[in-house]
Design a protein around this motif. Structure first.
Motif, PDB file in Angstrom:
ATOM      1  N   HIS A  91       1.999   4.923  -3.171  1.00 15.95           N
ATOM      2  CA  HIS A  91       1.703   6.274  -2.794  1.00 15.95           C
ATOM      3  C   HIS A  91       2.487   6.950  -4.159  1.00 15.95           C
ATOM      4  CE1 HIS A  91       2.133  10.198  -1.346  1.00 15.95           C
ATOM      5  NE2 HIS A  91       1.288   9.839  -0.721  1.00 15.95           N
ATOM      6  N   TRP A 141       0.896  -1.253  -0.191  1.00 15.57           N
ATOM      7  CA  TRP A 141      -0.012   0.136   0.152  1.00 15.57           C
ATOM      8  C   TRP A 141       0.982   1.282   0.036  1.00 15.57           C
ATOM      9  CZ3 TRP A 141      -0.344   3.834   3.869  1.00 15.57           C
ATOM     10  CH2 TRP A 141      -1.221   4.799   3.474  1.00 15.57           C
ATOM     11  N   TYR A 142       1.823   1.294   0.879  1.00 17.50           N
ATOM     12  CA  TYR A 142       3.002   2.444   0.865  1.00 17.50           C
ATOM     13  C   TYR A 142       3.448   2.469  -0.451  1.00 17.50           C
ATOM     14  CZ  TYR A 142       3.676   3.327   5.742  1.00 17.50           C
ATOM     15  OH  TYR A 142       3.488   3.750   7.207  1.00 17.50           O
ATOM     16  N   TYR A 194      -6.630  -2.218   1.377  1.00 14.18           N
ATOM     17  CA  TYR A 194      -7.190  -0.854   1.816  1.00 14.18           C
ATOM     18  C   TYR A 194      -8.691  -0.839   2.293  1.00 14.18           C
ATOM     19  CZ  TYR A 194      -7.788   3.961   3.028  1.00 14.18           C
ATOM     20  OH  TYR A 194      -8.130   5.324   3.642  1.00 14.18           O
ATOM     21  N   ASP A 241       3.065  12.408   1.501  1.00 14.91           N
ATOM     22  CA  ASP A 241       2.635  13.290   0.765  1.00 14.91           C
ATOM     23  C   ASP A 241       3.583  14.714   0.881  1.00 14.91           C
ATOM     24  OD1 ASP A 241       0.069  12.164   0.067  1.00 14.91           O
ATOM     25  OD2 ASP A 241      -1.054  13.431   1.549  1.00 14.91           O
ATOM     26  N   LYS A 289       0.107   8.321   4.966  1.00  9.23           N
ATOM     27  CA  LYS A 289       0.118   9.100   3.899  1.00  9.23           C
ATOM     28  C   LYS A 289       0.460  10.515   3.819  1.00  9.23           C
ATOM     29  CE  LYS A 289      -3.517  10.280   0.486  1.00  9.23           C
ATOM     30  NZ  LYS A 289      -3.036  11.699   0.587  1.00  9.23           N
ATOM     31  N   GLN A 316      -8.021   2.588   8.446  1.00  7.76           N
ATOM     32  CA  GLN A 316      -8.102   3.556   7.307  1.00  7.76           C
ATOM     33  C   GLN A 316      -7.556   4.908   7.774  1.00  7.76           C
ATOM     34  OE1 GLN A 316     -11.347   3.433   4.755  1.00  7.76           O
ATOM     35  NE2 GLN A 316     -10.948   1.370   3.843  1.00  7.76           N
ATOM     36  N   LEU A 371      -3.988   5.224   8.844  1.00  7.39           N
ATOM     37  CA  LEU A 371      -2.961   5.099   7.541  1.00  7.39           C
ATOM     38  C   LEU A 371      -3.001   6.649   7.141  1.00  7.39           C
ATOM     39  CD1 LEU A 371      -3.463   1.928   5.718  1.00  7.39           C
ATOM     40  CD2 LEU A 371      -1.672   2.721   7.241  1.00  7.39           C
ATOM     41  N   GLU A 372      -3.914   7.528   7.536  1.00  9.68           N
ATOM     42  CA  GLU A 372      -3.816   8.871   7.078  1.00  9.68           C
ATOM     43  C   GLU A 372      -2.366   9.619   7.334  1.00  9.68           C
ATOM     44  OE1 GLU A 372      -7.417  10.952   8.414  1.00  9.68           O
ATOM     45  OE2 GLU A 372      -8.405   9.592   7.446  1.00  9.68           O
TER      46      GLU A 372
END
Length: 124
Positions: free
Chosen positions: A78, A74-75, A101, A120, A116, A109, A112-113
Motif C-alpha cells: 500500500h 499485500w498490506y 491478490y 488510504d 485498503k 478481493q 480487502l477493500e
C-alpha cells in the motif's frame, strides 16, 4: 508448515510490527526506521529464495501459507506504507503480493477493500 513458522517467528513478530503497525497507528516507529526496513527486506529476500521457487509458496496454487503471508505483504504494498515509513517490498515480494491478490476470488478481493480503505486514510 515451515513457511507459517517463519511468518510467526520472524516476519510478523520482528519486521512487520516495525513497519505496518506504526503506519496504521497501532505502535511506535522503531528508533531507526531505515535499519528496520533493511532488516525486513533482507528477511523477505531469504524467504523468497527458500519458499518462492514457483509463483506461490506451494507452487502454482494458493495454499494456507500464502493466505497468511500474502495478505501481510499485500498490506506492505500500500502506498501509505512507503509514504510513512519509506519501506518498499523487494521486487520478488512485490510480484508475489500482486500474484496473491490476482489469484483471490472476487469475494476475497472485495473483502480487502475495507483494509485498503483504512490504509488510504494514512495517506493524508
Amino acid at each position: 508448515d515451515w513457511a507459517l513458522d517463519w511468518a510467526a517467528t520472524t516476519f510478523l513478530s520482528k519486521h512487520y510490527t516495525n513497519i505496518w503497525y506504526p503506519v496504521a497507528g497501532f505502535g511506535t516507529a522503531p528508533t531507526n526506521q531505515d535499519d528496520a526496513n533493511k532488516a525486513c527486506v533482507e528477511s523477505l529476500e531469504v524467504f523468497a529464495k527458500k519458499f518462492l521457487a514457483g509463483k506461490f509458496i506451494g507452487g502454482t496454487a494458493l495454499n494456507i501459507a500464502d493466505y497468511k503471508i500474502g495478505s501481510a505483504v499485500w498490506y506492505l504494498e500500500h502506498p501509505a506504507i512507503e509514504k510513512n515509513s519509506k519501506y518498499k517490498n523487494p521486487q520478488r515480494i512485490s510480484q508475489y503480493a500482486k500474484d496473491f491478490y490476482a489469484a483471490l476470488s472476487p469475494e476475497s478481493q472485495k473483502f480487502l477493500e475495507g483494509p485498503k480503505g483504512f490504509l488510504d486514510t494514512k495517506l493524508k
